[in-house]
Scaffold this motif. Structure first.
Motif, PDB file in Angstrom:
ATOM      1  N   PRO A  25       0.954  -1.178   0.177  1.00 35.55           N
ATOM      2  CA  PRO A  25       0.153   0.116  -0.065  1.00 35.55           C
ATOM      3  C   PRO A  25       0.883   1.225   0.128  1.00 35.55           C
ATOM      4  CG  PRO A  25      -1.025  -1.624   1.402  1.00 35.55           C
ATOM      5  CD  PRO A  25       0.279  -2.025   0.977  1.00 35.55           C
TER       6      PRO A  25
ATOM      7  N   LYS B 188       2.192   1.747  -3.436  1.00 38.32           N
ATOM      8  CA  LYS B 188       1.104   2.160  -4.205  1.00 38.32           C
ATOM      9  C   LYS B 188       0.799   3.647  -4.118  1.00 38.32           C
ATOM     10  CE  LYS B 188      -1.883   1.380  -7.447  1.00 38.32           C
ATOM     11  NZ  LYS B 188      -1.411   1.038  -8.814  1.00 38.32           N
TER      12      LYS B 188
ATOM     13  N   VAL C 290      -8.381   7.105  -5.052  1.00 36.66           N
ATOM     14  CA  VAL C 290      -8.629   6.039  -4.106  1.00 36.66           C
ATOM     15  C   VAL C 290      -9.973   6.067  -3.377  1.00 36.66           C
ATOM     16  CG1 VAL C 290      -7.573   5.024  -1.804  1.00 36.66           C
ATOM     17  CG2 VAL C 290      -6.095   5.701  -3.268  1.00 36.66           C
TER      18      VAL C 290
ATOM     19  N   VAL D  94     -12.304   4.354  -5.378  1.00 36.93           N
ATOM     20  CA  VAL D  94     -12.206   2.779  -5.676  1.00 36.93           C
ATOM     21  C   VAL D  94     -12.940   2.327  -4.296  1.00 36.93           C
ATOM     22  CG1 VAL D  94     -10.517   0.875  -5.230  1.00 36.93           C
ATOM     23  CG2 VAL D  94     -10.019   2.784  -6.888  1.00 36.93           C
ATOM     24  N   ILE D  95     -12.518   3.006  -3.260  1.00 34.55           N
ATOM     25  CA  ILE D  95     -13.291   2.557  -1.860  1.00 34.55           C
ATOM     26  C   ILE D  95     -14.951   2.835  -1.994  1.00 34.55           C
ATOM     27  CG2 ILE D  95     -13.453   3.125   0.440  1.00 34.55           C
ATOM     28  CD1 ILE D  95     -10.647   3.939   0.503  1.00 34.55           C
TER      29      ILE D  95
ATOM     30  N   HIS E 268     -15.234  -3.581  -5.522  1.00 36.44           N
ATOM     31  CA  HIS E 268     -14.053  -3.981  -5.531  1.00 36.44           C
ATOM     32  C   HIS E 268     -13.409  -5.182  -4.454  1.00 36.44           C
ATOM     33  CE1 HIS E 268      -9.659  -3.268  -6.179  1.00 36.44           C
ATOM     34  NE2 HIS E 268      -9.989  -2.559  -7.300  1.00 36.44           N
TER      35      HIS E 268
ATOM     36  N   TYR F 171      -6.936  -3.355   0.882  1.00 33.73           N
ATOM     37  CA  TYR F 171      -5.630  -3.015   0.178  1.00 33.73           C
ATOM     38  C   TYR F 171      -5.862  -1.327  -0.034  1.00 33.73           C
ATOM     39  CZ  TYR F 171      -2.189  -2.045  -3.289  1.00 33.73           C
ATOM     40  OH  TYR F 171      -1.060  -1.515  -4.037  1.00 33.73           O
ATOM     41  N   TRP F 172      -7.056  -0.862  -0.719  1.00 34.09           N
ATOM     42  CA  TRP F 172      -7.028   0.385  -1.038  1.00 34.09           C
ATOM     43  C   TRP F 172      -7.369   1.351   0.144  1.00 34.09           C
ATOM     44  CZ3 TRP F 172      -5.650   2.237  -5.331  1.00 34.09           C
ATOM     45  CH2 TRP F 172      -5.317   1.523  -6.556  1.00 34.09           C
TER      46      TRP F 172
ATOM     47  N   VAL G 260      -3.854   1.810   1.368  1.00 32.59           N
ATOM     48  CA  VAL G 260      -3.306   2.607   0.585  1.00 32.59           C
ATOM     49  C   VAL G 260      -3.685   4.366   0.644  1.00 32.59           C
ATOM     50  CG1 VAL G 260      -3.219   3.806  -1.940  1.00 32.59           C
ATOM     51  CG2 VAL G 260      -3.123   1.276  -1.707  1.00 32.59           C
ATOM     52  N   LYS G 261      -4.798   4.477   0.770  1.00 33.73           N
ATOM     53  CA  LYS G 261      -5.504   5.782   1.603  1.00 33.73           C
ATOM     54  C   LYS G 261      -4.503   6.417   2.871  1.00 33.73           C
ATOM     55  CE  LYS G 261      -9.386   8.638   2.692  1.00 33.73           C
ATOM     56  NZ  LYS G 261     -10.953   8.665   2.689  1.00 33.73           N
TER      57      LYS G 261
END
Length: 64
Positions: free
Chosen positions: A3, A6, A39, A42-43, A48, A53-54, A57-58
């Motif tokens: 993450p 990314k 992000v 995506v969330i 998803h 994972y996302w 990443v956030k």
């Protein structure tokens, strides 16, 4: 890709696409905001398969 990796990749990607002219320079803050928007989108899509994972990443983006 972790993450954290990314998060950095997203910021670097958006940084290169931010328009600027002779007066204004692109900033990592603007690139970070673009990456956070990405992000969040995506969330927000509940479908998803890598939601956790996302979310990580956030969190990494917010640390940058």
């Amino acid at each position: 890709m972790t993450p954290k990796e990314k998060a950095k990749e997203l910021v670097e990607t958006y940084y290169t696409f931010i328009d600027f002219n002779e007066v204004y320079q692109p900033s990592s803050k603007s690139a970070k905001q673009c990456a956070l928007i990405c992000v969040d989108e995506v969330i927000a899509s509940c479908f998803h398969p890598n939601l956790e994972y996302w979310q990580e990443v956030k969190q990494e983006l917010l640390k940058l």
